[in-house]
Write a protein that holds these residues in place. Structure first.
Motif, PDB file in Angstrom:
ATOM      1  N   VAL A   1       0.847  -1.188   0.000  1.00 25.61           N
ATOM      2  CA  VAL A   1       0.000   0.000   0.000  1.00 25.61           C
ATOM      3  C   VAL A   1       0.882   1.237   0.000  1.00 25.61           C
ATOM      4  O   VAL A   1       1.788   1.367   0.828  1.00 25.61           O
ATOM      5  N   ALA A   2       0.652   2.138  -0.953  1.00 27.97           N
ATOM      6  CA  ALA A   2       1.456   3.348  -1.045  1.00 27.97           C
ATOM      7  C   ALA A   2       1.176   4.252   0.161  1.00 27.97           C
ATOM      8  O   ALA A   2       0.018   4.454   0.535  1.00 27.97           O
ATOM      9  N   PRO A   3       2.227   4.792   0.781  1.00 23.00           N
ATOM     10  CA  PRO A   3       2.010   5.646   1.952  1.00 23.00           C
ATOM     11  C   PRO A   3       1.400   6.986   1.552  1.00 23.00           C
ATOM     12  O   PRO A   3       1.568   7.465   0.427  1.00 23.00           O
ATOM     13  N   LEU A   4       0.699   7.590   2.483  1.00 23.19           N
ATOM     14  CA  LEU A   4       0.121   8.908   2.269  1.00 23.19           C
ATOM     15  C   LEU A   4       1.229   9.949   2.365  1.00 23.19           C
ATOM     16  O   LEU A   4       2.052   9.922   3.287  1.00 23.19           O
ATOM     17  N   VAL A   5       1.278  10.869   1.406  1.00 21.29           N
ATOM     18  CA  VAL A   5       2.334  11.885   1.390  1.00 21.29           C
ATOM     19  C   VAL A   5       1.725  13.270   1.203  1.00 21.29           C
ATOM     20  O   VAL A   5       0.643  13.423   0.625  1.00 21.29           O
ATOM     21  N   LEU A  36      -2.769  22.767   2.054  1.00 20.74           N
ATOM     22  CA  LEU A  36      -2.073  21.485   2.095  1.00 20.74           C
ATOM     23  C   LEU A  36      -2.658  20.572   1.020  1.00 20.74           C
ATOM     24  O   LEU A  36      -3.863  20.357   0.980  1.00 20.74           O
ATOM     25  N   THR A  37      -1.797  20.076   0.152  1.00 23.02           N
ATOM     26  CA  THR A  37      -2.230  19.170  -0.906  1.00 23.02           C
ATOM     27  C   THR A  37      -1.571  17.813  -0.677  1.00 23.02           C
ATOM     28  O   THR A  37      -0.342  17.725  -0.577  1.00 23.02           O
ATOM     29  N   PHE A  38      -2.394  16.772  -0.615  1.00 19.29           N
ATOM     30  CA  PHE A  38      -1.896  15.428  -0.341  1.00 19.29           C
ATOM     31  C   PHE A  38      -1.996  14.564  -1.586  1.00 19.29           C
ATOM     32  O   PHE A  38      -2.576  14.962  -2.602  1.00 19.29           O
ATOM     33  N   GLY A  39      -1.430  13.366  -1.496  1.00 18.75           N
ATOM     34  CA  GLY A  39      -1.497  12.432  -2.616  1.00 18.75           C
ATOM     35  C   GLY A  39      -2.838  11.757  -2.754  1.00 18.75           C
ATOM     36  O   GLY A  39      -3.026  10.944  -3.653  1.00 18.75           O
ATOM     37  N   LYS A  40      -3.787  12.082  -1.871  1.00 21.56           N
ATOM     38  CA  LYS A  40      -5.148  11.559  -1.919  1.00 21.56           C
ATOM     39  C   LYS A  40      -6.136  12.716  -1.940  1.00 21.56           C
ATOM     40  O   LYS A  40      -5.838  13.815  -1.447  1.00 21.56           O
ATOM     41  N   ALA A  41      -7.322  12.476  -2.491  1.00 19.07           N
ATOM     42  CA  ALA A  41      -8.369  13.493  -2.469  1.00 19.07           C
ATOM     43  C   ALA A  41      -8.757  13.794  -1.023  1.00 19.07           C
ATOM     44  O   ALA A  41      -8.793  12.883  -0.176  1.00 19.07           O
ATOM     45  N   THR A  42      -9.028  15.053  -0.740  1.00 19.83           N
ATOM     46  CA  THR A  42      -9.315  15.457   0.639  1.00 19.83           C
ATOM     47  C   THR A  42     -10.565  14.783   1.203  1.00 19.83           C
ATOM     48  O   THR A  42     -10.693  14.640   2.419  1.00 19.83           O
ATOM     49  N   PRO A 100      -1.240   6.313   9.556  1.00 18.06           N
ATOM     50  CA  PRO A 100      -1.463   7.737   9.279  1.00 18.06           C
ATOM     51  C   PRO A 100      -0.162   8.454   8.928  1.00 18.06           C
ATOM     52  O   PRO A 100       0.937   7.954   9.177  1.00 18.06           O
ATOM     53  N   LEU A 101      -0.307   9.615   8.340  1.00 16.77           N
ATOM     54  CA  LEU A 101       0.823  10.514   8.106  1.00 16.77           C
ATOM     55  C   LEU A 101       0.947  11.427   9.319  1.00 16.77           C
ATOM     56  O   LEU A 101      -0.016  12.102   9.691  1.00 16.77           O
ATOM     57  N   LEU A 102       2.124  11.441   9.933  1.00 14.15           N
ATOM     58  CA  LEU A 102       2.367  12.276  11.106  1.00 14.15           C
ATOM     59  C   LEU A 102       3.175  13.495  10.666  1.00 14.15           C
ATOM     60  O   LEU A 102       4.320  13.368  10.242  1.00 14.15           O
ATOM     61  N   LEU A 103       2.546  14.645  10.760  1.00 10.75           N
ATOM     62  CA  LEU A 103       3.154  15.886  10.286  1.00 10.75           C
ATOM     63  C   LEU A 103       3.379  16.837  11.460  1.00 10.75           C
ATOM     64  O   LEU A 103       2.427  17.277  12.103  1.00 10.75           O
ATOM     65  N   SER A 104       4.635  17.138  11.748  1.00  8.82           N
ATOM     66  CA  SER A 104       4.953  18.110  12.789  1.00  8.82           C
ATOM     67  C   SER A 104       4.911  19.512  12.186  1.00  8.82           C
ATOM     68  O   SER A 104       5.573  19.785  11.183  1.00  8.82           O
ATOM     69  N   VAL A 105       4.126  20.387  12.782  1.00 10.86           N
ATOM     70  CA  VAL A 105       3.976  21.757  12.276  1.00 10.86           C
ATOM     71  C   VAL A 105       4.599  22.720  13.280  1.00 10.86           C
ATOM     72  O   VAL A 105       4.248  22.726  14.463  1.00 10.86           O
TER      73      VAL A 105
END
Length: 328
Positions: A1-5, A36-42, A100-105
């Motif tokens: 499964v391709a990871p979410l980016v 924020l634009t991801f590799g998947k539809a929002t 999940p994608l873990l994003l530090s802001v």
């Protein structure tokens, strides 16, 4: 499964202690609204903000387009963790099926605007695309949000034309076109809410010459290919009697070498032979070490050379010489 980016804006890879809690780090300015634009539809994403002590450093809202969501940054410095779940595979009693994608802001107050790759010299008719970024007091680059007004002006538009392009993903790019010889000053200004205007000024010169940066040596790796401008300048004796250039010799792992003068003379003789010129057509102007150490070090030796253009064929051009030197 391709990871979410996260596709945009650009993020840095988490390292050190940050790597224990997040995959990547996004630096944003206070008061910004960053798409924020991801590799998947929002519509397939579920996002939650984990904020320490409920400081409300950032919040996630519906984006201006269906392809993105917006990250609204507050007026207080802070760091939060944004967890992005991919719901396209459904969920189960044990939770989400995909990691999940873990994003530090990291939210900080910007202190300057920069165009780090802005060239100092361009050949006539050349173009350049330069990213425009904000930086904080520590020099960390951060996204330039679309809600921050930005502009670029040029002192001499007849020499250099500019156009500031704001991308849908929040990126800002300065497009430059060199029109005729001369120099022009460029001023890039960004209005930051709560701070005022931040600006960056630089000078760019336009030249007809092919070798547009003689002040700095051209550093090349063995086997590298350098594509030079198509601007041709004849090397005939009437137009230019000598051509000066600098080469750096890498001495790493070679141990002690002869004195600098001997190295320079040997290199000049080798280049003359490579070009099929008589001995003495290429001479050494000087040999120097980049570091304070004497002799050849890991930093190498820089050799200044001079080529007698009268020894070349009358029809020779910069293109011919470049192809014989760098495209053997």
């Amino acid at each position: 499964v391709a990871p979410l980016v996260l596709m945009s804006p650009r993020v840095s890879v988490a390292c050190g202690e940050e790597a224990l809690a997040a995959d990547s780090v996004l630096h944003v300015p206070l008061g910004g609204r960053v798409p924020l634009t991801f590799g998947k539809a929002t519509e397939h994403l579920h996002m939650e903000v984990r904020d320490r002590d409920d400081q409300r450093v950032v919040e996630v809202v519906e984006g201006s387009s269906k392809a993105s969501v917006d990250l609204v940054v507050g007026e207080r410095d802070g760091d939060v963790l944004v967890v992005v779940h991919d719901r396209s595979g459904g969920n189960s009693t044990s939770g989400w099926k995909r990691p999940p994608l873990l994003l530090s802001v990291s939210a900080r107050r910007p202190s300057a605007v920069q165009a780090p790759t802005l060239p100092s010299v361009l050949p006539v008719r050349a173009t350049s695309e330069v990213p425009v970024l904000l930086v904080d007091s520590h020099g960390t680059s951060m996204a330039l949000p679309p809600n921050f007004a930005a502009s670029a002006t040029v002192s001499h538009p007849s020499v250099l034309s500019s156009r500031l392009v704001r991308g849908a993903g929040g990126e800002t790019t300065l497009h430059l076109t060199a029109r005729r010889e001369g120099c022009a000053a460029i001023n890039i200004s960004v209005h930051v809410p709560g701070v005022g205007s931040l600006s960056e000024m630089a000078a760019v010169c336009v030249t007809q010459g092919l070798l547009v940066s003689e002040a700095r040596p051209l550093l090349l790796l063995p086997g590298a290919k350098v594509h030079l401008s198509s601007e041709l300048v004849a090397l005939s004796a009437q137009e230019r009697r000598t051509l000066a250039f600098t080469l750096r010799i890498s001495c790493e792992g070679l141990g002690a070498l002869p004195a600098g003068g001997a190295v320079g003379d040997g290199l000049a003789a080798d280049i003359a032979e490579l070009l099929g010129l008589p001995r003495g057509a290429v001479t050494t102007l000087g040999v120097r070490a980049p570091s304070v150490s004497r002799g050849c070090t890991a930093d190498g030796l820089e050799v200044d050379l001079s080529l007698d253009a009268t020894s070349l064929e009358p029809s020779s051009s910069f293109r011919d010489l470049a192809e014989r030197l760098w495209f053997p």
